[in-house]
Motif scaffolding. Sequence first.
Motif, PDB file in Angstrom:
ATOM      1  N   UNK A  98     -12.614  -4.481  13.610  1.00 57.49           N
ATOM      2  CA  UNK A  98     -13.657  -5.247  13.561  1.00 57.49           C
ATOM      3  C   UNK A  98     -13.721  -6.017  12.422  1.00 57.49           C
ATOM      4  N   UNK A  99     -13.397  -5.235  10.975  1.00 54.33           N
ATOM      5  CA  UNK A  99     -13.422  -5.983   9.842  1.00 54.33           C
ATOM      6  C   UNK A  99     -12.344  -6.913   9.747  1.00 54.33           C
ATOM      7  N   UNK A 100     -11.127  -6.636  10.373  1.00 56.37           N
ATOM      8  CA  UNK A 100      -9.939  -7.564  10.261  1.00 56.37           C
ATOM      9  C   UNK A 100      -9.995  -8.700  10.972  1.00 56.37           C
ATOM     10  N   UNK A 101     -10.690  -8.590  12.359  1.00 56.64           N
ATOM     11  CA  UNK A 101     -11.016  -9.531  13.155  1.00 56.64           C
ATOM     12  C   UNK A 101     -11.921 -10.797  12.586  1.00 56.64           C
ATOM     13  N   UNK A 102     -12.978 -10.151  11.810  1.00 54.74           N
ATOM     14  CA  UNK A 102     -13.910 -11.117  11.256  1.00 54.74           C
ATOM     15  C   UNK A 102     -13.727 -11.674   9.989  1.00 54.74           C
ATOM     16  N   UNK A 103     -12.678 -11.121   9.438  1.00 55.05           N
ATOM     17  CA  UNK A 103     -12.019 -11.620   7.992  1.00 55.05           C
ATOM     18  C   UNK A 103     -11.287 -12.884   8.086  1.00 55.05           C
ATOM     19  N   UNK A 104     -11.368 -13.765   7.053  1.00 53.79           N
ATOM     20  CA  UNK A 104     -10.544 -15.224   7.026  1.00 53.79           C
ATOM     21  C   UNK A 104      -9.309 -14.791   6.332  1.00 53.79           C
ATOM     22  N   UNK A 105      -9.286 -13.757   5.626  1.00 52.49           N
ATOM     23  CA  UNK A 105      -7.864 -13.288   4.660  1.00 52.49           C
ATOM     24  C   UNK A 105      -8.016 -11.838   4.694  1.00 52.49           C
ATOM     25  N   UNK A 106      -6.787 -11.191   4.737  1.00 48.00           N
ATOM     26  CA  UNK A 106      -6.775  -9.705   4.575  1.00 48.00           C
ATOM     27  C   UNK A 106      -5.589  -9.654   3.840  1.00 48.00           C
ATOM     28  N   UNK A 107      -5.570  -8.875   2.725  1.00 49.75           N
ATOM     29  CA  UNK A 107      -4.207  -8.761   1.629  1.00 49.75           C
ATOM     30  C   UNK A 107      -4.474  -7.267   1.099  1.00 49.75           C
ATOM     31  N   UNK A 108      -3.335  -6.957   0.688  1.00 54.11           N
ATOM     32  CA  UNK A 108      -3.196  -5.390  -0.322  1.00 54.11           C
ATOM     33  C   UNK A 108      -2.983  -6.085  -1.583  1.00 54.11           C
ATOM     34  N   UNK A 109      -3.529  -5.657  -2.585  1.00 49.09           N
ATOM     35  CA  UNK A 109      -3.563  -6.139  -3.730  1.00 49.09           C
ATOM     36  C   UNK A 109      -4.173  -5.104  -4.832  1.00 49.09           C
ATOM     37  N   UNK A 110      -3.787  -5.346  -5.951  1.00 42.94           N
ATOM     38  CA  UNK A 110      -3.982  -4.513  -7.220  1.00 42.94           C
ATOM     39  C   UNK A 110      -4.884  -5.342  -8.077  1.00 42.94           C
ATOM     40  N   UNK A 111      -6.069  -4.809  -8.512  1.00 43.58           N
ATOM     41  CA  UNK A 111      -6.986  -5.169  -9.377  1.00 43.58           C
ATOM     42  C   UNK A 111      -6.400  -5.516 -10.911  1.00 43.58           C
ATOM     43  N   UNK A 112      -6.185  -6.847 -11.230  1.00 38.30           N
ATOM     44  CA  UNK A 112      -5.457  -6.941 -12.633  1.00 38.30           C
ATOM     45  C   UNK A 112      -6.349  -7.498 -13.661  1.00 38.30           C
ATOM     46  N   UNK A 113      -7.580  -7.970 -13.108  1.00 35.55           N
ATOM     47  CA  UNK A 113      -8.612  -8.853 -14.040  1.00 35.55           C
ATOM     48  C   UNK A 113      -9.940  -8.134 -13.806  1.00 35.55           C
ATOM     49  N   UNK A 114     -10.540  -7.725 -15.058  1.00 36.95           N
ATOM     50  CA  UNK A 114     -11.915  -7.257 -14.889  1.00 36.95           C
ATOM     51  C   UNK A 114     -13.104  -8.446 -14.425  1.00 36.95           C
TER      52      UNK A 114
END
Length: 155
Positions: free
Chosen positions: A16-32
């Motif tokens: 449901x979260x996937x269906x409701x999202x406009x964008x889904x990605x895997x990423x690493x937080x690189x900026x505070x």
Amino acid sequence: AGRAAACRCAGWTQAEAFAGADAVFVGVVVGPPEAGDPNQPFAPDPATYVFAVEDMLKGPRLDERVEVTSSWQSSACGAEFVLGQRWRVYAGSDAGVLSSSSCSGNELLAEHAQSAVPPSGEGGMPTGVLFAAAGLLAIGAISVWAFTLRGPRAT
């Protein structure tokens, strides 16, 4: 006495979260997180996190680095992304601005992750590749040196 405000999320499944999202990605937080005025605890400005995008799962193609906004406050369902963590992020998009919350279905994939994307403004090979290449060069140089000391073998 008044009641304290708290975030309450609907019990969404990942599908449901996937269906409701406009964008889904895997990423690493690189900026505070950054905001307009961090000295204002109830500022209307959202926190802005910078992610190095590693894999795009849904939505329009994103740059290598994207900004995702969320509320500063966990009581307002603000996401709590921490520098160095790898996440699967489920984000909404409003006029090209990505936003997410603690109710979006985000999944923490790794606590301490190294991004494959070089820091902003830097290019070139990742450090691990450079060390591996240097190691191979050293082994080759030692082999040549050892061969020249012993000379060719008689057959």
